[in-house]
Every structure is written in structure tokens, then in C-alpha cells.
Design a protein around this motif. Structure first.
Motif, PDB file in Angstrom:
ATOM      1  N   ASP A  26      69.911   1.207  80.386  1.00  0.00           N
ATOM      2  CA  ASP A  26      68.749   2.084  79.802  1.00  0.00           C
ATOM      3  C   ASP A  26      68.010   1.780  78.720  1.00  0.00           C
ATOM      4  OD1 ASP A  26      68.990   3.993  82.138  1.00  0.00           O
ATOM      5  OD2 ASP A  26      71.050   4.397  81.265  1.00  0.00           O
ATOM      6  N   THR A  27      68.217   0.478  78.117  1.00  0.00           N
ATOM      7  CA  THR A  27      67.465   0.241  76.943  1.00  0.00           C
ATOM      8  C   THR A  27      66.094  -0.235  77.180  1.00  0.00           C
ATOM      9  OG1 THR A  27      69.639  -0.796  76.107  1.00  0.00           O
ATOM     10  CG2 THR A  27      67.805  -1.547  74.937  1.00  0.00           C
ATOM     11  N   MET A  28      65.214   0.372  76.384  1.00  0.00           N
ATOM     12  CA  MET A  28      63.941  -0.144  76.562  1.00  0.00           C
ATOM     13  C   MET A  28      63.604  -1.335  75.759  1.00  0.00           C
ATOM     14  SD  MET A  28      62.453   2.460  77.973  1.00  0.00           S
ATOM     15  CE  MET A  28      60.557   2.091  77.702  1.00  0.00           C
ATOM     16  N   VAL A  29      63.004  -2.396  76.624  1.00  0.00           N
ATOM     17  CA  VAL A  29      62.759  -3.917  76.022  1.00  0.00           C
ATOM     18  C   VAL A  29      61.460  -3.887  75.252  1.00  0.00           C
ATOM     19  CG1 VAL A  29      64.237  -4.593  77.818  1.00  0.00           C
ATOM     20  CG2 VAL A  29      61.754  -4.563  78.106  1.00  0.00           C
ATOM     21  N   GLY A  30      60.603  -2.915  75.185  1.00  0.00           N
ATOM     22  CA  GLY A  30      59.589  -3.016  74.406  1.00  0.00           C
ATOM     23  C   GLY A  30      58.354  -3.738  75.112  1.00  0.00           C
ATOM     24  N   GLU A  31      57.155  -3.647  74.699  1.00  0.00           N
ATOM     25  CA  GLU A  31      56.063  -4.216  75.344  1.00  0.00           C
ATOM     26  C   GLU A  31      56.278  -5.696  75.471  1.00  0.00           C
ATOM     27  OE1 GLU A  31      52.267  -2.992  74.242  1.00  0.00           O
ATOM     28  OE2 GLU A  31      51.273  -4.771  74.830  1.00  0.00           O
ATOM     29  N   ARG A  32      56.095  -6.119  76.810  1.00  0.00           N
ATOM     30  CA  ARG A  32      56.456  -7.580  77.194  1.00  0.00           C
ATOM     31  C   ARG A  32      58.059  -8.198  76.798  1.00  0.00           C
ATOM     32  NH1 ARG A  32      50.597 -10.567  77.356  1.00  0.00           N
ATOM     33  NH2 ARG A  32      49.585  -8.976  78.187  1.00  0.00           N
ATOM     34  N   GLY A  33      58.602  -6.911  76.638  1.00  0.00           N
ATOM     35  CA  GLY A  33      60.130  -7.534  76.160  1.00  0.00           C
ATOM     36  C   GLY A  33      60.143  -7.982  74.520  1.00  0.00           C
ATOM     37  N   THR A  34      59.265  -7.575  73.680  1.00  0.00           N
ATOM     38  CA  THR A  34      59.326  -7.947  72.334  1.00  0.00           C
ATOM     39  C   THR A  34      60.711  -7.782  71.880  1.00  0.00           C
ATOM     40  OG1 THR A  34      58.169  -5.759  71.811  1.00  0.00           O
ATOM     41  CG2 THR A  34      56.722  -7.944  71.606  1.00  0.00           C
TER      42      THR A  34
END
Ligand SMILES: Nc1ncnc2c1ncn2[C@@H]1O[C@H](COP(=O)(O)OP(=O)(O)OP(=O)(O)O)[C@@H](O)[C@H]1O
Ligand SMILES: [Mg+2]
Length: 627
Positions: free
Chosen positions: A484-492
């Protein structure tokens, strides 16, 4: 020439409006009925006011007393008229708003839908900024006149009504109307023609400014690390300055025409009073009639402007519409076929290239495209692993794109299980072949969403199985919220190698029967890269592991050595093929390339170990270091 193009704009603008009416006829009808009701009541109010003055006020002054009954009647009439006017305004505003925003929403959806249908080649020719402004400001501009269109149509009806009632009253006053109203209309048309080129230019600049802004934000890392802030700001400022100048030019024209449009009806009122006073003295009209007509001119001044608003918005609307239509009418989309590969054949697929030629479309339409691939032919037999090796720019990524049909060959065929990929349905194609691209793309979402992509039948177990295969289960399990971890925009928030393994897991979770890896694990430790490939090969077909044939673009000896066959490409041609050992012995270029790469790898690892062994760098920074 200029006037021809602006007449053209008028005609085309009216066509755009016609399209809007055809798309939302019922709402438009509601708005126009509201507007006509309003217009009718405006004319009626002029006659009631005239009547009150003629029948009540003047006699009262003469007699020194007020006729209460007549006054009450007039008040009731004015009240009734006002209520109907309110109803008319309500209907018009509501209808116009609905129509405008519905059209905007519908066209935003159509444009963005179209983006997804258009081929990669089209996207490479169009900047993200342009795409954003097409879906946003161009769609808005195209349907902007709709906001005032029902008002303008109602006003036209009202003007006709006004002229008719003028003739019914007195021919001399009607002549004033005939002089003023068409003059107003003509002035509006001139206004709109003058406006056309200025609005078109402003709309184009809006797109360019948003394009530059997008590019600088997108490339913020490069801009910062290269110290290009000042230049980037200057580049933006100069285009923003052009936009400002072009908007000022629009404003200046408004400044000239708006007062003229305002003044003309007032001049009309003046003329009515002069001519009317004359006719009154001749006994041709009554006081009531004169007041009615003078009042009519006063109240008409405002609605007539609505026609001007629509005409003034038309050029911008046409400019926006042209840009929207360029997207909607763009060709080059790749229609899918009807064939479906046998779903029961869940074993690995066979990929065959036969005499494939390919060139990228030229930057300028009239130039020929440079050929990138020629006579490319090879086969990835079912269940086998084939490595694609070649120097940079040789055409490896292009071959990978062809294999999953991101692009189509100029000539020759690409076949999956003996079926031309152009004959397959979209679902069959994406269900069969998966590409893990050279540059990983990660959505701003959770790890789970990035891997499962809402595909039916991809549950958490499958996600974990895919992560294990991609050697990514370890770091995902260590993330604060796991899947469930959000990876940030473009996975930053991920390192380059982590991002690559997520995108690999994404491809694996779809159980492809052909896996195309375009340098997909370059930021991963070489041993881990080899382990991933070895894992895919050894346990293929076991529960949770797709049974896939593999086409892998690779450089590393350990990875290449795992392949059943190596295809060596140079300058878009297959130069040699065989096992790694055979090619090492027989093809000098191949041996040089692999050795040189190995040396570079050693140097690189000494400088900075892979991210598997160290904590990830602060977000974003590793991008520069990895590549
Ligand atoms: N979108 C494009 N438009 C025009 N030319 C392109 C485009 N993409 C690639 N090319 C050209 O096609 C050739 C092959 O490019 P490709 O990306 O297939 O090489 P590659 O073998 O994958 O290289 P690398 O090892 O650097 O990834 C290059 O000469 C490149 O300049
Ligand atoms: Mg490439």
C-alpha cells in the motif's frame, strides 16, 4: 487576403457553433426559448412603460391627479413582465451553462481518449505541453461562445421583433431602427474580423507557454543540476512576454470597439428623440409611442452586445477548435484486427520477424524518414530466450517496440504464433506480449496498483509472485506500508533499480507468453539481473510463473550467457547470430562491445555500488547518477 481569411473565420466559427447546437439540441432549445422570452418581455416592457407615460403620467400632470386604477394595472403588468423576464434569464443561463460545460467535458474526454489511441510516433511529434493545452485551454476556447450564443440568438429574434413593432408604430422611427441595428451588426462583424488573427495568435502562444512551463518543471532536475535556472526563466519569460503582447493587442482592439458598440444605441436613442419630437408635433405619433420607442432603444443597447460577444469569441473558438480537431482527426492510429490467439495455448509464444524494414516518421512532413531497420529477420522460438545485443543506436529498442506493436513496420511482418500482430485484437496482443521498457514508468499510486493495474484476476498473491520473480519482494516488504506504499509521482521515492524491478513485476503479473525486456534491469546489480532471468527460465510454467519466451536486450556477459541464442545488430541490421561463445569467437565487433561494457561495469561498480547494496539516494537524485 486578411479579410478573406477573417470571413473564413466567421463562416468556420458559425460551423463550430452549428456543431455545438447539433450535439446539444434540446438544451440549446431551452436556452433559446428562455432568451426569446426575455427578449419579448424587453419589448413588451418598453410598450408598457410608454403606455404608462402616455396614459397615466401625462394626463395626470395635465389634470393634477393620478388615475389609481390605471396605475395599479400598469404596475401589475410590469410585475408580470419582470417575472417572465426572470424566468427567461433563468432558462437561458441554465441552458447555456449546461450546454457549454457539457460540451467541454465531452470533448475533454474525446481528446484524452484519442491520445491513448494514437500511436507512439504521433506522441513523439507532439509535446506534452501541447497535449495538455489541447485538452484544457483549446477545448475551453472552442466552446466559449456557447456561453452567450443563446443570448445572441434571442437578441436576433428580439431585433426583428423590435423592427416590426417600430414599423407598426411609425415608419420614420422605423427608419432610425433600420439605420442603427444593421450598423450595430456590421460593427460587430468588423470587430470580429479584426480580432481573428490576434485571437488565433494568442491561443497558439498559450499552448507554447504551457509547453515550456511543463518542460521546465518536468526537467527540474536537469535545470537545477546544470544551473540553467536563469536561461530557463528567460526562455519562459520571452514567450510569456509574447503572449502578454498579443493579449494586449486583443485588449487594445476591445478598447476601441467596445465604446463604439456602446455608443451606437445611445446615438440611436438621440436620433429617435429628435425624429420622434418632429413626428409628435406633426401628430403622427402619441407621447406613449415616442416614449416606448426611446425606451426600446435604451433597453436594446445591452442585449445587442451579446451578438458582439459571440462574434468576438468566434476567432478564438475557431483557433481552439482547429487545435482540438487536429487531435481528433489525427491519422496514423493503428487499427487492431479481429483475430485472437488461442487462449488455451497458455504456453510460451513464438515471435517471428520477417524481412522487417522500419523508419521513424521525419520531423518535417516533406522529408523522407531515415531508415532505422532493414531486412531484420529472426525468431524467438517458444520457450526460448534470445538476447539482442548491439551498440547504442543500433535499433534494439525499435525492434522491441515492433515486437509488442508500439509501431508497425514499413514492410515485412512481425508475427506471434504465426499470426501477423496487425491482425490481433488489442486484448489478445496485450495479453500475449509484454514489454518492459528501457525507461521505467511508475504511476503516482501504490505499489499494488502499479503492478496489478486493475487487471482482472491479478490478486495480491499474483502481485507477490511477480515481485519475487523480479527480485523486488525484499524491498517492497521492507517499505513502510508494503503493497500500500505510495511511490510518488513517477516513483520518485524509489531508486532507479527499484523502479525497474517494479515495472518488470508489472509485466510478469499479466502472465505474458512473450516477454520483451529492453535493457529492463540495467540499474540492477548484474548478479541480480542474471538471477532474475535465470529464475524466469528455470521455473517457467510453475505456479505464479508465466511460461514465456523471452527477447532480452542485454549487455552483461552473465545475462547474455543465459540466452539460448544471441542476435547481434549493428546499424539496424542483423549482423550475426549464434550462441554467446560462437559470437565471441567469430565476430570481432561483438567481442569488443561485450568486453568494453564489462570494463565499464567494473569501473562503475567501484565508483558506486548498485542500489541493492546501499541505501537509496535522496529521492530524484539517483536519476542522474544511474543513467
Ligand atoms: N522517435 C524517434 N524518432 C526518430 N528517430 C529515432 C526515434 N527513436 C530512435 N530513433 C533513431 O533510431 C535509431 C535506433 O534507435 P533505438 O532506440 O532503437 O536504438 P537502441 O539500439 O535501442 O540504442 P540504445 O542502446 O542506446 O538504447 C537511432 O539512430 C535513433 O536515433
Ligand atoms: Mg534502446
Amino acid at each position: 487576403m486578411a479579410s478573406r481569411t477573417s470571413r473564413d473565420v466567421l463562416v468556420r466559427g458559425l460551423r463550430v457553433l452549428g456543431r455545438a447546437v447539433r450535439e446539444q439540441p434540446r438544451i440549446f432549445a431551452v436556452a433559446v426559448v428562455g432568451s426569446v422570452l426575455f427578449g419579448g418581455m424587453v419589448i413588451a416592457s418598453a410598450y408598457v412603460v410608454g403606455g404608462v407615460v402616455g396614459e397615466v403620467v401625462v394626463p395626470s400632470i395635465a389634470r393634477g391627479q393620478v388615475g389609481v386604477g390605471t396605475l395599479a394595472l400598469a404596475a401589475a403588468a410590469l410585475f408580470g413582465i419582470s417575472v417572465l423576464r426572470v424566468v427567461g434569464i433563468f432558462g437561458r443561463r441554465l441552458g447555456a451553462g449546461y450546454m457549454q460545460y457539457r460540451l467541454q467535458a465531452a470533448y475533454r474526454r474525446r481528446v484524452t481518449r484519442r491520445y491513448l489511441d494514437l500511436p507512439v510516433a504521433w506522441h513523439q511529434r507532439n509535446s506534452t505541453g501541447t497535449l495538455l493545452s489541447n485538452a484544457n485551454s483549446d477545448v475551453e476556447a472552442a466552446w466559449q461562445p456557447i456561453a452567450t450564443l443563446p443570448f445572441a440568438v434571442g437578441t436576433l429574434v428580439m431585433l426583428v421583433g423590435a423592427i416590426v413593432s417600430l414599423f407598426a408604430t411609425d415608419w420614420a422611427l422605423a427608419m432610425v431602427g433600420l439605420a442603427v441595428f444593421p450598423a450595430l451588426f456590421a460593427l460587430n462583424v468588423v470587430y470580429s474580423r479584426r480580432m481573428a488573427p490576434r485571437q488565433a495568435r494568442a491561443q497558439r502562444l498559450r499552448g507554447e507557454v504551457s509547453g515550456i512551463a511543463h518542460e521546465s518543471f518536468d526537467g527540474a532536475l536537469v535545470v537545477k543540476t546544470m544551473g540553467r535556472e536563469a536561461q530557463e526563466t528567460a526562455r519562459f519569460a520571452s514567450r510569456a512576454g509574447e503572449l502578454r503582447d498579443s493579449l494586449i493587442a486583443v485588449g487594445r482592439l476591445r478598447g476601441v470597439f467596445d465604446p463604439l458598440l456602446e455608443a451606437l444605441p445611445s446615438l440611436g436613442t438621440l436620433a429617435v428623440l429628435v425624429v420622434g419630437a418632429f413626428r409628435l408635433r406633426q401628430g403622427a405619433i402619441s407621447v406613449a409611442e415616442l416614449v416606448s420607442v426611446a425606451f426600446l432603444f435604451t433597453v436594446l443597447a445591452f442585449p445587442v452586445r451579446a451578438i458582439g460577444w459571440v462574434l468576438a469569441e468566434l476567432p478564438r473558438s475557431v483557433a481552439g477548435w482547429d487545435r482540438v480537431r487536429r487531435v481528433l482527426d489525427a491519422t496514423g492510429e493503428m487499427p487492431y484486427g479481429q483475430r485472437v490467439l488461442d487462449p488455451a495455448a497458455s504456453g510460451p509464444a513464438t515471435l517471428t520477424f520477417t524481412d522487417v524494414h522500419f523508419s521513424y516518421p521525419p520531423a518535417e512532413a516533406h522529408q523522407p524518414g531515415a531508415q532505422v531497420l532493414g531486412e531484420v529477420g529472426f525468431t524467438v522460438p517458444a520457450g526460448r530466450t534470445v538476447a539482442l545485443v548491439g551498440p547504442t543506436g543500433a535499433g534494439k529498442s525499435t525492434i522491441a517496440s515492433l515486437a509488442v506493436r508500439l509501431v508497425d513496420p514499413d514492410s515485412g511482418t512481425v508475427e506471434l504464433d504465426g499470426v501477423d500482430v496487425r491482425e490481433l485484437t488489442a486484448a489478445s496482443l496485450t495479453g500475449t506480449a509484454a514489454l518492459v521498457a528501457q525507461v521505467p514508468f511508475v504511476f503516482d499510486d501504490t505499489v499494488r496498483a502499479n503492478i496489478a493495474l486493475d487487471r482482472p484476476g491479478v490478486g495480491d498473491e499474483d502481485v507477490w509472485a511477480a515481485l519475487r520473480l523480479a527480485e523486488a519482494d525484499g524491498f517492497v516488504a521492507a517499505l513502510p506500508d508494503g503493497l500500500d506504499t505510495m511511490v510518488g509521482e513517477r516513483g520518485t521515492s524509489l531508486s532507479g533499480g527499484q523502479r525497474q524491478r517494479l515495472t518488470l513485476a508489472r509485466a510478469l503479473a499479466g502472465r505474458p507468453r512473450l516477454l520483451v525486456l529492453d535493457d529492463a534491469t540495467s540499474a540492477v546489480d548484474p548478479r541480480v539481473e542474471a538471477a532474475i532471468l535465470a529464475g524466469l527460465r528455470s521455473s517457467a510454467g510453475e505456479p505464479g510463473v508465466p511460461a514465456a519466451s523471452i527477447l532480452v536486450v542485454a549487455y552483461r556477459r552473465a545475462t547474455i550467457a543465459l540466452a539460448d541464442e544471441v542476435i547481434y545488430v549493428e546499424h539496424g541490421r542483423v549482423v550475426a547470430r549464434g550462441t554467446h561463445t560462437e559470437l565471441l569467437a567469430t565476430v570481432p565487433g561483438y567481442a569488443d562491445l561485450v568486453t568494453a561494457y564489462e570494463q565499464a561495469e567494473v569501473d562503475r561498480t567501484q565508483e558506486r555500488p548498485y542500489d541493492d547494496e546501499v541505501a537509496p539516494l535522496p529521492s530524484g537524485l539517483e536519476l542522474e547518477v544511474d543513467r
